[in-house]
Design an enzyme around this catalytic site. Sequence first.
Site, PDB file in Angstrom:
ATOM      1  N   LYS A  28       0.629 -58.796  28.214  1.00 18.54           N
ATOM      2  CA  LYS A  28      -0.177 -58.643  29.440  1.00 18.54           C
ATOM      3  C   LYS A  28      -1.441 -59.487  29.348  1.00 18.54           C
ATOM      4  O   LYS A  28      -1.832 -60.158  30.304  1.00 18.54           O
ATOM      5  CB  LYS A  28      -0.545 -57.173  29.622  1.00 18.54           C
ATOM      6  CG  LYS A  28      -1.505 -56.923  30.771  1.00 18.54           C
ATOM      7  CD  LYS A  28      -1.928 -55.475  30.852  1.00 18.54           C
ATOM      8  CE  LYS A  28      -3.296 -55.230  30.312  1.00 18.54           C
ATOM      9  NZ  LYS A  28      -4.369 -55.265  31.311  1.00 18.54           N
ATOM     10  N   ASP A  56      -7.793 -52.468  20.899  1.00 14.28           N
ATOM     11  CA  ASP A  56      -6.737 -51.941  21.762  1.00 14.28           C
ATOM     12  C   ASP A  56      -5.693 -51.113  21.008  1.00 14.28           C
ATOM     13  O   ASP A  56      -4.782 -50.562  21.623  1.00 14.28           O
ATOM     14  CB  ASP A  56      -6.033 -53.085  22.502  1.00 14.28           C
ATOM     15  CG  ASP A  56      -6.831 -53.566  23.712  1.00 14.28           C
ATOM     16  OD1 ASP A  56      -7.844 -52.929  24.043  1.00 14.28           O
ATOM     17  OD2 ASP A  56      -6.442 -54.566  24.328  1.00 14.28           O
ATOM     18  N   ARG A  98       0.108 -49.827  33.832  1.00 15.96           N
ATOM     19  CA  ARG A  98      -0.656 -51.079  33.873  1.00 15.96           C
ATOM     20  C   ARG A  98      -0.363 -51.946  32.652  1.00 15.96           C
ATOM     21  O   ARG A  98      -0.502 -53.165  32.724  1.00 15.96           O
ATOM     22  CB  ARG A  98      -2.155 -50.785  33.938  1.00 15.96           C
ATOM     23  CG  ARG A  98      -2.630 -50.230  35.278  1.00 15.96           C
ATOM     24  CD  ARG A  98      -4.140 -50.042  35.263  1.00 15.96           C
ATOM     25  NE  ARG A  98      -4.800 -51.248  34.793  1.00 15.96           N
ATOM     26  CZ  ARG A  98      -5.906 -51.262  34.061  1.00 15.96           C
ATOM     27  NH1 ARG A  98      -6.494 -50.133  33.708  1.00 15.96           N
ATOM     28  NH2 ARG A  98      -6.439 -52.394  33.672  1.00 15.96           N
TER      29      ARG A  98
END
Length: 429
Positions: A22, A316, A408
Site C-alpha cells: 500500500k 507500523d 484500508r
Amino acid sequence: MDRIRIVGGSKLNGTIPISGAKNAALPLMIAGLLTDETLILDNVPRLADVAQLQRILGNHGVDIMSAGKRPGDHEYQGQTLHISAANIIDTTAPYELVSKMRASFWVIAPLLARMHEAKVSLPGGCAIGTRPVDLLIMALEKLGAELTIDGGYVIAKAPGGLKGAEIDFAKVTVSGTHVALMAATLAKGTTVITNAACEPEIVDVADCLNKMGARITGAGTTTITVEGVAKLHGTRHTVLPDRIETGTYAMAVAMTGGDVQLSGARPELLQAALDVLVEAGATVTPNNDGIRVARNGAGIKPVNVSTAPFPGFPTDLQAQLMALMTTAKGSSHITETIFENRFMHVQELARFGARIHLDGETATIDGTAKLRGAPVMATDLRASVSLVIAGLVAEGETMVNRIYHLDRGFERLEEKLSACGATIERISG
C-alpha cells in the site's frame, strides 16, 4: 457496519500470498500525474485507500482502467491499473476527498511540477498524532513554489516552473521525501535531498520514476540527487511486496504456532522485524518463494524493541509485536519513537486480559498465560490488526468492530487467515 468474528485457538498452517505494498502503490499512482502518457502499475492491492485515491485522481481528470483477471491468475494477485493523466482538467483536490486519506495530499507535488499550480486541502484522516505537512511545504518552497494557506487549503504556484534546490529535512520524513522526489523530477536543474527517508517504498517509487525518464540517484540512502528533466513518459512497473503485511502475518504465526509460507515476501525489506521474531522464539527461513515462519512447541520469549526509521523496526509493526508479547513468558518493553499517540490499541488489548503499563513513549508488557476473547474496536489502520492477532489465540469469541480501518491496509485479511485454519469470518451489516 462490517465486523470480524474470531474464535481463538487454532494454529496457522499453509500459504499466505503477500499483496503489493500500500505504501508504495499510493505514491506510484500519484506519480502518474507527472506524465501525459500511460503509467501501468502491476500488483496493486485491492484496498479501500487505493479505491479512494482512484476517486481523487479521477477528480483531476485522470482516467484509470483496472485490468480484469487473466488466465492463471490466483485470487490474491494484485490488480493492474492503467493510469492516464493526458489531460489534467482540475488542479484542486477538495477537502471532502483529501480528508479521508492523508497520502492524497501528495498530489500537490506532481500538480505543481507539471501544471505549475495546485490547490489542495489540508489533510484530515488518520488519528495518529498530528503528522503535520510543514516539512512537505518547506520542500516545495525550497523548489521555488509560492505557497499560501487559505480556508484550509494550501494554494501553490510556480509560474516559471520549479527550480532545483538543496532540501535538508530537519527530521526523517517518508511523506516529505516522496513529495520532494516527485516535485524535483520536473524541476529545472539539480535537487539534493539530505536526511532523506530510506524506506523500500521510496526506492520503489524512485525506480519507477527513473523508468519514466527521471534522473534520480541515491534512493535508499540519506542523500538523494535528482537531475530535473523537461518531460516524463509512460512505463510499466510492478509494486513491491508489502513488508508490513509480511510482518503482520509472520507475527500471527508466531502468536498461534504453526507453519506458514509467506509467498512473494522479500526478507530484506523487514530484516529488523524478522530478527525480533527469531529472538521471540519463531523459526524464520527465507526461501525461493518468500519466507517460511514457524513456531512449534516453544514458548514466546520477551523482547525489548524501539521503533526506528528503516532499516530499524517499523512503527507500523509495533502494535502487532505488542499483541505477540502479551503471551510471552516474562516482561517486554516497546518504545515508540516515530509517532506520538500510537498506543491507542493498548486499552483494547487490555480487554483480552493483557497486562500493559504505559510510561511516556514506552510500553511494558507483562506476559500472561492466556487471553480471553472480547468485543473490541479498531482504532487505526495498523493497530486494528493487533486485535485480530490477539483474537487468534484468545479463548472463546472475539468480535472486532469498526473494521473499515483494516480494509484500508489489508487485502482480504479474513480469507487469507481462514485458508490457513483460523476460525475467522466477516459479518456484514
